[in-house]
Each structure stands twice: as C-alpha cells, then as structure tokens.
Scaffold this motif. Structure first.
Motif, short mmCIF file in Angstrom:
data_model
loop_
_atom_site.label_atom_id
_atom_site.label_comp_id
_atom_site.label_asym_id
_atom_site.label_seq_id
_atom_site.Cartn_x
_atom_site.Cartn_y
_atom_site.Cartn_z
N HIS A 1 0.84 -1.19 0.00
CA HIS A 1 0.00 0.00 0.00
C HIS A 1 0.89 1.25 0.00
CE1 HIS A 1 -3.01 2.86 1.46
NE2 HIS A 1 -3.89 2.03 0.91
N PRO A 2 0.52 2.35 -0.65
CA PRO A 2 1.37 3.55 -0.70
C PRO A 2 1.63 4.16 0.67
CG PRO A 2 -0.55 3.82 -2.14
CD PRO A 2 -0.67 2.48 -1.49
N TRP A 3 0.70 3.98 1.59
CA TRP A 3 0.89 4.55 2.92
C TRP A 3 1.83 3.70 3.78
CZ3 TRP A 3 -0.50 9.32 3.42
CH2 TRP A 3 -1.53 9.83 2.66
N ALA A 4 2.09 2.50 3.39
CA ALA A 4 2.94 1.61 4.19
C ALA A 4 4.37 2.14 4.25
CB ALA A 4 2.92 0.20 3.59
N ARG A 5 4.84 2.70 3.16
CA ARG A 5 6.20 3.25 3.14
C ARG A 5 6.31 4.44 4.12
NH1 ARG A 5 7.94 5.40 -2.36
NH2 ARG A 5 7.17 3.37 -2.94
N LEU A 6 5.31 5.30 4.14
CA LEU A 6 5.31 6.43 5.07
C LEU A 6 5.22 5.95 6.51
CD1 LEU A 6 2.99 8.97 3.22
CD2 LEU A 6 5.46 9.12 3.57
N ASP A 7 4.46 4.89 6.74
CA ASP A 7 4.32 4.35 8.10
C ASP A 7 5.67 3.80 8.58
OD1 ASP A 7 2.73 3.78 10.36
OD2 ASP A 7 2.72 1.66 9.77
N ARG A 8 6.41 3.14 7.70
CA ARG A 8 7.73 2.63 8.08
C ARG A 8 8.69 3.77 8.43
NH1 ARG A 8 9.02 -0.09 3.21
NH2 ARG A 8 6.90 -0.67 2.73
N ARG A 9 8.64 4.86 7.67
CA ARG A 9 9.50 6.01 7.97
C ARG A 9 9.15 6.65 9.31
NH1 ARG A 9 9.60 9.23 2.31
NH2 ARG A 9 10.85 7.75 1.16
N ARG A 10 7.85 6.72 9.60
CA ARG A 10 7.42 7.31 10.86
C ARG A 10 7.89 6.45 12.03
NH1 ARG A 10 3.45 6.56 14.36
NH2 ARG A 10 2.38 5.06 13.07
N ARG A 11 7.79 5.14 11.91
CA ARG A 11 8.25 4.26 12.98
C ARG A 11 9.76 4.31 13.14
NH1 ARG A 11 6.44 -1.07 11.34
NH2 ARG A 11 5.05 -0.19 9.80
N ALA A 12 10.49 4.54 12.08
CA ALA A 12 11.95 4.62 12.16
C ALA A 12 12.39 5.87 12.91
CB ALA A 12 12.55 4.61 10.76
N ARG A 13 11.56 6.91 12.95
CA ARG A 13 11.91 8.16 13.62
C ARG A 13 11.48 8.19 15.09
NH1 ARG A 13 10.10 12.74 9.36
NH2 ARG A 13 11.12 11.84 7.56
N LEU A 14 10.75 7.22 15.55
CA LEU A 14 10.22 7.25 16.92
C LEU A 14 11.33 7.26 17.97
CD1 LEU A 14 7.10 4.91 16.75
CD2 LEU A 14 7.18 7.38 16.94
N GLY A 15 12.43 6.62 17.74
CA GLY A 15 13.52 6.56 18.72
C GLY A 15 14.42 7.78 18.72
N THR A 16 14.28 8.66 17.75
CA THR A 16 15.18 9.82 17.67
C THR A 16 14.98 10.78 18.83
OG1 THR A 16 13.66 11.00 16.23
CG2 THR A 16 15.40 9.70 15.17
N ALA A 17 13.75 10.92 19.30
CA ALA A 17 13.51 11.83 20.43
C ALA A 17 14.23 11.32 21.68
CB ALA A 17 12.02 11.96 20.69
N ALA A 18 14.21 10.03 21.90
CA ALA A 18 14.89 9.47 23.07
C ALA A 18 16.41 9.64 22.95
CB ALA A 18 14.54 7.99 23.23
N VAL A 19 16.95 9.47 21.78
CA VAL A 19 18.39 9.64 21.58
C VAL A 19 18.78 11.10 21.76
CG1 VAL A 19 20.24 9.49 19.88
CG2 VAL A 19 18.62 7.62 20.10
#
Length: 130
Positions: free
Chosen positions: A3-21
């Motif tokens: 699905h086209p939104w799946a790629r955006l969802d993967r990018r959003r999940r990849a950024r979730l740990g950046t705030a903690a770092v």
C-alpha cells in the motif's frame, strides 16, 4: 504490491527513537548547567551572608560592647547572625585595628554535588566599624 501509505508508516516508525536519543544527548549538559547554576548561586549567597555577618558583628562590637565586648562574644554574635548556614564561630575572628573593631571570616565552602565540583573554595569577608 504494498500500500502507498505503508512506506510512510515505516518512515514514521523509524523516527520514533530519535527523540529518546536526542534527549539522552542533551540531558547531561542540561543537568550540569542546572546544578552549576544552583551550586555557584549557593556559594555566592554564602559569601554574601558572611559579609553581612562580619559587618553586623563589627557594628555590635562598636555600638553594644555589653553584647560583643570580647572577641569570643563578637565571633559568637557573627555566627548567630547566619545560624541558618551552620557556620561555626571559630570561622570568625574579632580584633581591634586602627580602623576600629575589625571582624574577619574565613570559611571553606563545600559543594553539595561534590562529584561534579571536586574543589573547595575558601570564602572570606572582612569588616571594620569605627
């Protein structure tokens, strides 16, 4: 095909740990700055209190000799003026100088967070009242 939104969802999940770092990188300098401001503020407050105590004790020795007649009484009076800091009367010395009654304080300051600030500065104050 995904699905086209799946790629955006993967990018959003990849950024979730950046705030903690980012928080982990910033929190140490932030706490060092915060504790530094607090500790040096306390040190300046202690030095200001020493100046107040020696001025009041020198005035007491000149104006009311029945309360501050001896150097031991004057030192005890100075220590009582800043009893909230628990500075002993042995930190104060009272003498008679050419300017009048002179009171001197010498105190070794200890930081609360001694692991961050391993040195102990010497604080001092002198006052003379005619």
């Amino acid at each position: 095909m995904s699905h086209p939104w799946a790629r955006l969802d993967r990018r959003r999940r990849a950024r979730l740990g950046t705030a903690a770092v980012e928080f982990g990188l910033i929190v140490t300098p932030l706490f060092l700055l915060l504790f530094g401001i607090i500790e040096f503020g306390r040190m300046m407050w202690t030095e200001s209190s020493l100046h107040f105590a020696v001025e009041e004790a020198a005035r007491c020795a000149s104006v009311t000799p029945d309360t501050c007649g001896t150097s031991a009484q004057t030192a005890a009076y100075a220590a009582a003026e800043i009893s909230f800091l628990s500075i002993p009367s042995s930190a104060f010395t009272a003498t008679t100088a050419s300017c009048g009654h002179q009171v001197t304080a010498s105190y070794t300051y200890r930081f609360i967070v001694s692991g961050l600030f391993p040195y102990t500065p010497a604080l001092g104050a002198t006052a003379c009242f005619p």
